[in-house]
Write a protein that holds these residues in place. Structure first.
Motif, PDB file in Angstrom:
ATOM      1  N   PHE A 159       0.839  -1.111  -0.485  1.00  0.00           N
ATOM      2  CA  PHE A 159      -0.090  -0.091  -0.396  1.00  0.00           C
ATOM      3  C   PHE A 159       0.440   1.303   0.248  1.00  0.00           C
ATOM      4  N   PHE A 160       0.397   2.482  -0.564  1.00  0.00           N
ATOM      5  CA  PHE A 160       1.327   3.540  -1.096  1.00  0.00           C
ATOM      6  C   PHE A 160       1.221   4.193   0.478  1.00  0.00           C
ATOM      7  N   ARG A 161       2.031   4.672   1.130  1.00  0.00           N
ATOM      8  CA  ARG A 161       2.370   5.351   2.773  1.00  0.00           C
ATOM      9  C   ARG A 161       3.116   6.932   1.769  1.00  0.00           C
ATOM     10  N   ALA A 162       2.752   7.970   2.184  1.00  0.00           N
ATOM     11  CA  ALA A 162       2.836   9.238   2.665  1.00  0.00           C
ATOM     12  C   ALA A 162       3.582   9.625   4.128  1.00  0.00           C
ATOM     13  N   GLN A 163       4.939   9.703   3.633  1.00  0.00           N
ATOM     14  CA  GLN A 163       5.579  10.184   5.766  1.00  0.00           C
ATOM     15  C   GLN A 163       6.321  10.982   5.671  1.00  0.00           C
ATOM     16  N   ASP A 164       6.370  12.334   6.282  1.00  0.00           N
ATOM     17  CA  ASP A 164       6.871  13.159   6.694  1.00  0.00           C
ATOM     18  C   ASP A 164       8.249  12.581   6.679  1.00  0.00           C
ATOM     19  N   LEU A 165       9.407  13.382   6.100  1.00  0.00           N
ATOM     20  CA  LEU A 165      10.511  13.398   6.109  1.00  0.00           C
ATOM     21  C   LEU A 165      11.502  13.567   7.441  1.00  0.00           C
ATOM     22  N   GLY A 166      10.996  14.747   8.404  1.00  0.00           N
ATOM     23  CA  GLY A 166      11.558  15.058   9.431  1.00  0.00           C
ATOM     24  C   GLY A 166      12.801  16.162   8.963  1.00  0.00           C
ATOM     25  N   PRO A 167      13.205  16.186  10.587  1.00  0.00           N
ATOM     26  CA  PRO A 167      14.224  17.058  10.377  1.00  0.00           C
ATOM     27  C   PRO A 167      15.269  17.211   9.867  1.00  0.00           C
ATOM     28  N   GLY A 168      16.038  18.421   8.886  1.00  0.00           N
ATOM     29  CA  GLY A 168      16.913  18.881   7.346  1.00  0.00           C
ATOM     30  C   GLY A 168      15.959  18.391   6.305  1.00  0.00           C
ATOM     31  N   TYR A 169      14.764  18.301   6.284  1.00  0.00           N
ATOM     32  CA  TYR A 169      13.794  18.342   5.314  1.00  0.00           C
ATOM     33  C   TYR A 169      12.874  19.011   5.067  1.00  0.00           C
ATOM     34  N   PRO A 170      12.788  20.066   3.713  1.00  0.00           N
ATOM     35  CA  PRO A 170      11.589  20.351   3.668  1.00  0.00           C
ATOM     36  C   PRO A 170      10.370  20.348   4.274  1.00  0.00           C
ATOM     37  N   GLU A 171       9.817  20.979   5.163  1.00  0.00           N
ATOM     38  CA  GLU A 171       8.255  21.081   5.387  1.00  0.00           C
ATOM     39  C   GLU A 171       7.309  20.058   3.933  1.00  0.00           C
ATOM     40  N   LYS A 172       7.740  20.547   3.088  1.00  0.00           N
ATOM     41  CA  LYS A 172       6.409  20.223   1.973  1.00  0.00           C
ATOM     42  C   LYS A 172       6.806  18.857   0.944  1.00  0.00           C
ATOM     43  N   SER A 178       6.253   2.615  -0.552  1.00  0.00           N
ATOM     44  CA  SER A 178       5.304   1.520   0.300  1.00  0.00           C
ATOM     45  C   SER A 178       6.174   2.046   2.416  1.00  0.00           C
ATOM     46  N   ASP A 179       5.479   0.859   2.464  1.00  0.00           N
ATOM     47  CA  ASP A 179       5.874   0.937   4.998  1.00  0.00           C
ATOM     48  C   ASP A 179       6.722  -0.161   4.453  1.00  0.00           C
ATOM     49  N   ILE A 180       7.926  -0.420   4.270  1.00  0.00           N
ATOM     50  CA  ILE A 180       8.812  -1.622   4.649  1.00  0.00           C
ATOM     51  C   ILE A 180       8.598  -2.752   6.398  1.00  0.00           C
TER      52      ILE A 180
END
Length: 252
Positions: A159-172, A178-180
């Motif tokens: 299943f497709f999943r979008a996750q925030d990259l966290g600190p050090g990456y642009p917010e957008k 997929s989720d491993i």
């Protein structure tokens, strides 16, 4: 703290009322006919094998009195290919037939007693039981086609999943994949009928010759004894290959 020895935590809340059933996709026999499951004769084959064995006796042998022998089959395996679809469910080969077994022999012999001489030989009757193994493969074409095994299947899906990259990456920006940490799979298992064999008959032709005979006297016609002999055997045995299959028969 008490340690739980069970490696699986079972949820026992399900009840038997939640089970459902529908008719399986099996052939429907017309009026006057029935489907029965019986062993189907795929073919009978006479196999020939050749054996050579060196036999050692624990006691001296004056002469061989009798040899009782029989063929024992410990493995008879027809190796077929797998089915490739609904239009490829039966095939007659050629297929390899793997065979393994042994010849069980009981040799009864006269063994001279100590202090025996050429003119007066006392002996005792003894026996030696041994197994002469054999293993071979022959290619056969069946008289009646065998039902080919259906392969098991296993396929994964995600299943497709979008996750925030966290600190050090642009917010957008996001991690798009997929989720491993999750695993999803569909699998099927086919429980196929395995062909089996029956031993119908056997024939053994053998030559046994002493290799270390010693005489009590000095001439070749004198009485003597031996400890070792070499045997050459030709074995012919007939095996029938069968498989449980659904057969359409007349019900009348």
């Amino acid at each position: 703290m008490k340690k739980d020895k069970n490696c699986v935590n079972l949820n026992e809340s399900a009840s038997v009322e939640q089970c459902t059933s529908v008719p399986a996709a099996t052939p429907v026999a017309p009026a006057g006919e029935r489907l029965i499951k019986v062993p189907v004769d795929l073919g009978a084959f006479t196999v020939t094998s050749h054996l050579v064995a060196n036999i050692s006796f624990p006691d001296p042998v004056l002469e061989i009195k009798d040899i009782k022998k029989r063929v024992i089959i410990t493995q008879c395996r027809l190796m077929t290919r797998t089915s490739t679809g609904d239009d490829d469910q039966f095939a007659a080969g050629p297929f390899p037939l793997f065979l393994k077994g042994y010849v069980r022999k009981n040799i009864q012999y006269a063994s001279p007693c100590p202090h025996s001489t050429e003119g007066c030989i006392s002996s005792t009757i003894k026996s030696l039981t041994l197994k002469v193994p054999f293993e071979c493969m022959t290619t056969v074409t069946l008289d009646s086609p065998a039902q080919l095994p259906v392969s098991n299947t296993r396929s994964e899906f995600d299943f497709f999943r979008a996750q925030d990259l966290g600190p050090g990456y642009p917010e957008k920006d996001q991690f798009l994949s997929s989720d491993i940490s999750q695993f999803h799979q569909t699998s099927t298992q086919a429980y196929n009928e395995l062909p089996f064999c029956e031993l119908i008959s056997s024939e053994i032709i053998e030559w046994d010759e002493a290799t270390d005979r010693q005489s009590f006297g000095e001439g070749p016609v004198d009485e003597g004894y031996f400890h070792h002999m070499v045997e050459k055997m030709t074995i012919n045995f007939t095996v029938k290959v069968l498989q449980n299959q659904q057969v359409r028969v007349d019900a009348q």
